[in-house]
Design a protein around this motif. Structure first.
Motif, PDB file in Angstrom:
ATOM      1  N   ASN A 189       0.837  -1.198   0.000  1.00 29.89           N
ATOM      2  CA  ASN A 189       0.000   0.000   0.000  1.00 29.89           C
ATOM      3  C   ASN A 189       0.867   1.242   0.000  1.00 29.89           C
ATOM      4  O   ASN A 189       1.937   1.261   0.624  1.00 29.89           O
ATOM      5  CB  ASN A 189      -0.921   0.015   1.231  1.00 29.89           C
ATOM      6  N   GLY A 190       0.398   2.290  -0.705  1.00 26.58           N
ATOM      7  CA  GLY A 190       1.194   3.511  -0.736  1.00 26.58           C
ATOM      8  C   GLY A 190       0.557   4.644  -1.505  1.00 26.58           C
ATOM      9  O   GLY A 190       0.647   5.802  -1.117  1.00 26.58           O
ATOM     10  N   HIS A 191      -0.136   4.352  -2.599  1.00 24.48           N
ATOM     11  CA  HIS A 191      -0.769   5.391  -3.415  1.00 24.48           C
ATOM     12  C   HIS A 191      -2.024   5.937  -2.730  1.00 24.48           C
ATOM     13  O   HIS A 191      -2.694   5.239  -1.952  1.00 24.48           O
ATOM     14  CB  HIS A 191      -1.136   4.831  -4.788  1.00 24.48           C
ATOM     15  N   GLN A 192      -2.360   7.182  -3.062  1.00 26.74           N
ATOM     16  CA  GLN A 192      -3.549   7.819  -2.511  1.00 26.74           C
ATOM     17  C   GLN A 192      -4.722   7.808  -3.487  1.00 26.74           C
ATOM     18  O   GLN A 192      -5.806   8.289  -3.171  1.00 26.74           O
ATOM     19  CB  GLN A 192      -3.231   9.276  -2.135  1.00 26.74           C
ATOM     20  N   GLY A 193      -4.517   7.286  -4.684  1.00 25.32           N
ATOM     21  CA  GLY A 193      -5.572   7.200  -5.690  1.00 25.32           C
ATOM     22  C   GLY A 193      -5.539   5.858  -6.386  1.00 25.32           C
ATOM     23  O   GLY A 193      -4.903   4.906  -5.922  1.00 25.32           O
ATOM     24  N   SER A 194      -6.219   5.783  -7.505  1.00 20.93           N
ATOM     25  CA  SER A 194      -6.260   4.542  -8.275  1.00 20.93           C
ATOM     26  C   SER A 194      -4.885   4.227  -8.850  1.00 20.93           C
ATOM     27  O   SER A 194      -4.242   5.086  -9.467  1.00 20.93           O
ATOM     28  CB  SER A 194      -7.277   4.660  -9.412  1.00 20.93           C
ATOM     29  N   ALA A 245      10.002  -6.192  -3.136  1.00 21.74           N
ATOM     30  CA  ALA A 245       9.141  -7.279  -2.666  1.00 21.74           C
ATOM     31  C   ALA A 245       9.351  -7.570  -1.187  1.00 21.74           C
ATOM     32  O   ALA A 245       8.547  -8.276  -0.571  1.00 21.74           O
ATOM     33  CB  ALA A 245       9.406  -8.546  -3.479  1.00 21.74           C
ATOM     34  N   MET A 246      10.403  -6.995  -0.583  1.00 26.05           N
ATOM     35  CA  MET A 246      10.714  -7.241   0.817  1.00 26.05           C
ATOM     36  C   MET A 246      10.098  -6.202   1.757  1.00 26.05           C
ATOM     37  O   MET A 246      10.181  -6.344   2.970  1.00 26.05           O
ATOM     38  CB  MET A 246      12.238  -7.253   1.021  1.00 26.05           C
ATOM     39  N   LYS A 247       9.484  -5.148   1.188  1.00 23.35           N
ATOM     40  CA  LYS A 247       8.907  -4.096   2.023  1.00 23.35           C
ATOM     41  C   LYS A 247       7.477  -3.789   1.573  1.00 23.35           C
ATOM     42  O   LYS A 247       7.194  -3.725   0.374  1.00 23.35           O
ATOM     43  CB  LYS A 247       9.760  -2.829   1.967  1.00 23.35           C
ATOM     44  N   LYS A 248       6.599  -3.546   2.542  1.00 19.62           N
ATOM     45  CA  LYS A 248       5.193  -3.325   2.237  1.00 19.62           C
ATOM     46  C   LYS A 248       4.882  -1.896   1.817  1.00 19.62           C
ATOM     47  O   LYS A 248       3.803  -1.606   1.325  1.00 19.62           O
ATOM     48  CB  LYS A 248       4.335  -3.688   3.468  1.00 19.62           C
ATOM     49  N   LYS A 249       5.802  -0.965   2.069  1.00 23.00           N
ATOM     50  CA  LYS A 249       5.637   0.423   1.685  1.00 23.00           C
ATOM     51  C   LYS A 249       6.633   0.764   0.576  1.00 23.00           C
ATOM     52  O   LYS A 249       7.693   0.135   0.468  1.00 23.00           O
ATOM     53  CB  LYS A 249       5.861   1.346   2.886  1.00 23.00           C
ATOM     54  N   PRO A 250       6.328   1.775  -0.255  1.00 18.81           N
ATOM     55  CA  PRO A 250       7.268   2.119  -1.331  1.00 18.81           C
ATOM     56  C   PRO A 250       8.617   2.578  -0.800  1.00 18.81           C
ATOM     57  O   PRO A 250       8.689   3.288   0.212  1.00 18.81           O
ATOM     58  CB  PRO A 250       6.543   3.245  -2.081  1.00 18.81           C
ATOM     59  N   ILE A 251       9.681   2.174  -1.485  1.00 15.51           N
ATOM     60  CA  ILE A 251      11.028   2.606  -1.113  1.00 15.51           C
ATOM     61  C   ILE A 251      11.192   4.088  -1.413  1.00 15.51           C
ATOM     62  O   ILE A 251      11.810   4.834  -0.663  1.00 15.51           O
ATOM     63  CB  ILE A 251      12.083   1.792  -1.888  1.00 15.51           C
ATOM     64  N   CYS A 252      10.613   4.488  -2.547  1.00 16.32           N
ATOM     65  CA  CYS A 252      10.727   5.876  -2.981  1.00 16.32           C
ATOM     66  C   CYS A 252       9.477   6.258  -3.765  1.00 16.32           C
ATOM     67  O   CYS A 252       8.958   5.447  -4.533  1.00 16.32           O
ATOM     68  CB  CYS A 252      11.981   6.054  -3.828  1.00 16.32           C
ATOM     69  N   SER A 253       8.985   7.483  -3.569  1.00 18.91           N
ATOM     70  CA  SER A 253       7.831   7.987  -4.314  1.00 18.91           C
ATOM     71  C   SER A 253       8.102   9.404  -4.795  1.00 18.91           C
ATOM     72  O   SER A 253       8.665  10.217  -4.048  1.00 18.91           O
ATOM     73  CB  SER A 253       6.565   7.970  -3.446  1.00 18.91           C
ATOM     74  N   VAL A 254       7.715   9.682  -6.037  1.00 20.68           N
ATOM     75  CA  VAL A 254       7.850  11.024  -6.598  1.00 20.68           C
ATOM     76  C   VAL A 254       6.450  11.592  -6.797  1.00 20.68           C
ATOM     77  O   VAL A 254       5.692  11.121  -7.645  1.00 20.68           O
ATOM     78  CB  VAL A 254       8.614  11.002  -7.942  1.00 20.68           C
ATOM     79  N   MET A 255       6.100  12.583  -6.003  1.00 24.10           N
ATOM     80  CA  MET A 255       4.788  13.227  -6.111  1.00 24.10           C
ATOM     81  C   MET A 255       4.766  14.130  -7.341  1.00 24.10           C
ATOM     82  O   MET A 255       5.776  14.746  -7.699  1.00 24.10           O
ATOM     83  CB  MET A 255       4.508  14.054  -4.857  1.00 24.10           C
ATOM     84  N   ASN A 256       3.594  14.211  -7.977  1.00 20.45           N
ATOM     85  CA  ASN A 256       3.426  15.063  -9.167  1.00 20.45           C
ATOM     86  C   ASN A 256       4.552  14.828 -10.183  1.00 20.45           C
ATOM     87  O   ASN A 256       5.181  15.765 -10.679  1.00 20.45           O
ATOM     88  CB  ASN A 256       3.379  16.544  -8.781  1.00 20.45           C
ATOM     89  N   ALA A 257       4.802  13.558 -10.451  1.00 20.49           N
ATOM     90  CA  ALA A 257       5.909  13.182 -11.336  1.00 20.49           C
ATOM     91  C   ALA A 257       5.778  13.797 -12.725  1.00 20.49           C
ATOM     92  O   ALA A 257       6.782  14.051 -13.394  1.00 20.49           O
ATOM     93  CB  ALA A 257       5.983  11.662 -11.439  1.00 20.49           C
ATOM     94  N   LEU A 263      14.596   7.481  -7.240  1.00 17.92           N
ATOM     95  CA  LEU A 263      14.123   7.757  -8.592  1.00 17.92           C
ATOM     96  C   LEU A 263      14.587   9.154  -8.986  1.00 17.92           C
ATOM     97  O   LEU A 263      14.221  10.138  -8.329  1.00 17.92           O
ATOM     98  CB  LEU A 263      12.602   7.675  -8.657  1.00 17.92           C
ATOM     99  N   VAL A 264      15.405   9.236 -10.024  1.00 22.45           N
ATOM    100  CA  VAL A 264      15.942  10.519 -10.468  1.00 22.45           C
ATOM    101  C   VAL A 264      15.537  10.749 -11.921  1.00 22.45           C
ATOM    102  O   VAL A 264      15.735   9.887 -12.778  1.00 22.45           O
ATOM    103  CB  VAL A 264      17.481  10.549 -10.343  1.00 22.45           C
TER     104      VAL A 264
END
Length: 463
Positions: free
Chosen positions: A317-322, A348-360, A406-407
Motif C-alpha cells: 500500500n502507498g498510493h492515494q488514488g487509483s 518485494a521485501m517491504k510493504k511500503k514504497p522505497i521511494c515515491s515522486v509526487m506530481n511526477a 528515482l531521479v
C-alpha cells in the motif's frame, strides 16, 4: 480460506490405496517357484517375458532411489552441457573458455534471484526528435490501447479501440498482418475476432503465441506469425485489463475488472488457477521468469505479488488514488503509477514504497490536479525506467543505487494519452502507444493528438 481456486471446482477426495511393491529378488523367487510347477516347455516359453519384468522392476527401483540432491546434480550437469554446446556454436570451436561459462552461470543466477542490476541510465542523454517513426494504419483509426514488442525487436503488435490488432515491421515501417474488424466481417468470422475494445495484449518470449483481452470478458489466442485465431478463453466476468506471459514459457497470467487473476497454460489451452484478493477491479499485471505475478488493484489502492507455488500473496500500500499501471524492474523490484500523479518504486521485501515522486508529471494548468500516470515501462534488469502521462509527456528515470531512489533524466514531449510504453530488448528505442483518449475510458479527449504507435530513438553515449 485460500484465495486459490483450481478450475473453479472443489478438489475431489480420492481414497488412498496402499500398493505393495515387489523387489527384484522377490520376483526372482516367485519365478523359480512358478517354474518348478511347469514343464520344461512352459519354462522356456516364459523366460523372455519374465526377464523383461525383472529388468523393468529393477530400473524403476533405481529411479525411485534417486534422491532430490542427485536429481539436482543431474539437472545441473545437463544445464552445464547445454551452455557448453551453445558457447561452442557461438565460438565455432571445440574448446570453450571456462570464464565464459562462469559468466553465464553468474548472470543467470543473479537474474533468477532478482539481483541482476546493470547501470546504464547515465549513458542516456536524450532522444533523436528528427528520427521518430510514426506508425499509422487505416485498420486502427481509434486510440491505441496497448502494445507488445517481440524479443528480437523485429515486430511490434498494437491493439486499439477499433477491436483490431496490427502486426508491424519497424524496419519497413508498415503493417504486415491485421485481425478482422468485426463491423466488416461475416457472422462466422465474428466468432474468431474481437467484438469489443481490446484493453490488453501480450506476446510469448519465443514469439509463438499472442494473447489479447477485451471489454467483452474474452481472451483470444493467436498465432503470432500469421495472426490466425487459435482459441478463445472464457472465464472472466468483466473486462480483461491485463495480460502477461511468464518468461520463456507458455503460461499466461490474466487480470480483470472482476477482481480476479487467472493462470492459463497455452500448451494445454486450459485454465490452471484462479486467484482472488483485490477489493477492486485490477488494472494491470506483469510477470517474469518466476512463478509469480504483480498486479495493481485500481481503487483498492494496493499492489499484490502472487506467489503461485507457495499459494500466498503479498499486499503493498502507498498510493492515494487509483493505481493504474505496474511493471517489474527485476524479480525483486517494481514500479507503479496512478491517477494521484505519484510514481512509486517498490521492493518485494517491504510493504511500503522505497521511494515515491509526487506530481511526477506536473499538474494540469486548468484544474491544478496532478496529471495521471497511465503507463510505465522498464529496461529489464537495469536502472532505467519510463513513465507516460495523460498530458502526452514521457519521462525517463534513473533507478538509484540499490533500487532506492528515482531521479529524472529527461522528458519527451508528446501530444495525447501515453497508453502504453515498452523498451526494445537492446534499449536503443522506446515504443509508445498514443491515443486521443485514456485506454480504460473516455473521461476526456485530446483531438489534437494522433492515434498511432511511435518508435522513439534514444541517444546513448558510446564512451
Amino acid at each position: 480460506m485460500s484465495f486459490f481456486i483450481r478450475n473453479n471446482k472443489p478438489p475431489r477426495k480420492f481414497k488412498k490405496e496402499e500398493k505393495t511393491k515387489r523387489t527384484s529378488s522377490e520376483i526372482k523367487k516367485a519365478k523359480r517357484k512358478y517354474e518348478e510347477t511347469l514343464g520344461e516347455k512352459e519354462k522356456f516359453s516364459i523366460d523372455d517375458s519374465e526377464d523383461e519384468e525383472v529388468e523393468t522392476a529393477t530400473s524403476s527401483d533405481e529411479d525411485l532411489a534417486e534422491t532430490a540432491q542427485e536429481k539436482k546434480l543431474r539437472l545441473a550437469k545437463k544445464y552445464l552441457e547445454e551452455i557448453e554446446r551453445q558457447e561452442q556454436e557461438r565460438a565455432e570451436s571445440k574448446e570453450v573458455d571456462q570464464a565464459v561459462i562462469e559468466g553465464r552461470l553468474k548472470h543467470d543466477l543473479l537474474e533468477q534471484s532478482g539481483r541482476l542490476h546493470k547501470t546504464v541510465a547515465d549513458k542516456y542523454i536524450g532522444y533523436d526528435a528528427d528520427n521518430i517513426t510514426t506508425l499509422k494504419s487505416r485498420f486502427q483509426k481509434r486510440p491505441i490501447t496497448c502494445l507488445a514488442v517481440s524479443s528480437d525487436n523485429k515486430f511490434i503488435y498494437s491493439a486499439s479501440k477499433d477491436c483490431t490488432i496490427v502486426k508491424w515491421c519497424p524496419l519497413e515501417k508498415k503493417p504486415l498482418k491485421y485481425t478482422p474488424n468485426p463491423s466488416k466481417c461475416s457472422k462466422e468470422m465474428k466468432e474468431k475476432c474481437h467484438q469489443h475494445i481490446i484493453l490488453s495484449i501480450a506476446l510469448s518470449t519465443d514469439g509463438k503465441f499472442l494473447a489479447s483481452g477485451d471489454e467483452g470478458k474474452l481472451i483470444l489466442i493467436w498465432n503470432a506469425e500469421t495472426l490466425q485465431h487459435l482459441n478463445t478463453f472464457k472465464g472472466h466476468k468483466d473486462h480483461v485489463t491485463g495480460l502477461a506471459f511468464r518468461k520463456d514459457t507458455h503460461q499466461l497470467f490474466s487480470a480483470s475488472s472482476d477482481r480476479s487473476v487467472k493462470l492459463w497454460c497455452l500448451d494445454e489451452m486450459a485454465c490452471i488457477e484462479t486467484l482472488f484478493g483485490h477489493q477492486s477491479g485490477i488494472t494491470a499485471i506483469d510477470a517474469l521468469a518466476r512463478e509469480r505475478a504483480v498486479t495493481s488493484g485500481g481503487r483498492d489502492n494496493s499492489l499484490r505479488v502472487w506467489k503461485i507455488v507457495e499459494e500466498s500473496q503479498l499486499v503493498f500500500n502507498g498510493h492515494q488514488g487509483s493505481i493504474d499501471c505496474v511493471k517489474l524492474l527485476n524479480e525483486q523490484n517494481f514500479i507503479s503509477g496512478g491517477d494521484d500523479g505519484t510514481l512509486s518504486l517498490w521492493s518485494a521485501m517491504k510493504k511500503k514504497p522505497i521511494c515515491s515522486v509526487m506530481n511526477a508529471h506536473d499538474k494540469d494548468q486548468t484544474t491544478n490536479e496532478p496529471n495521471w500516470i497511465i503507463s510505465v515501462a522498464s529496461y529489464l534488469n537495469t536502472d532505467l525506467a519510463a513513465s507516460g502521462s495523460m498530458n502526452g509527456q514521457i519521462m525517463l528515470w534513473k533507478i538509484g543505487q540499490g533500487c532506492r531512489t528515482l531521479v529524472s533524466l529527461f522528458h519527451i514531449p508528446m501530444s495525447g494519452y501515453i497508453n502504453a510504453l515498452a523498451f526494445t530488448s537492446d534499449g536503443k528505442h522506446l515504443i509508445a502507444a498514443i491515443g486521443q483518449e485514456h485506454r480504460l475510458g473516455r473521461w476526456s479527449r485530446d483531438p489534437s493528438s494522433k492515434n498511432s504507435v511511435l518508435i522513439i530513438p534514444l541517444q546513448i553515449k558510446t564512451s
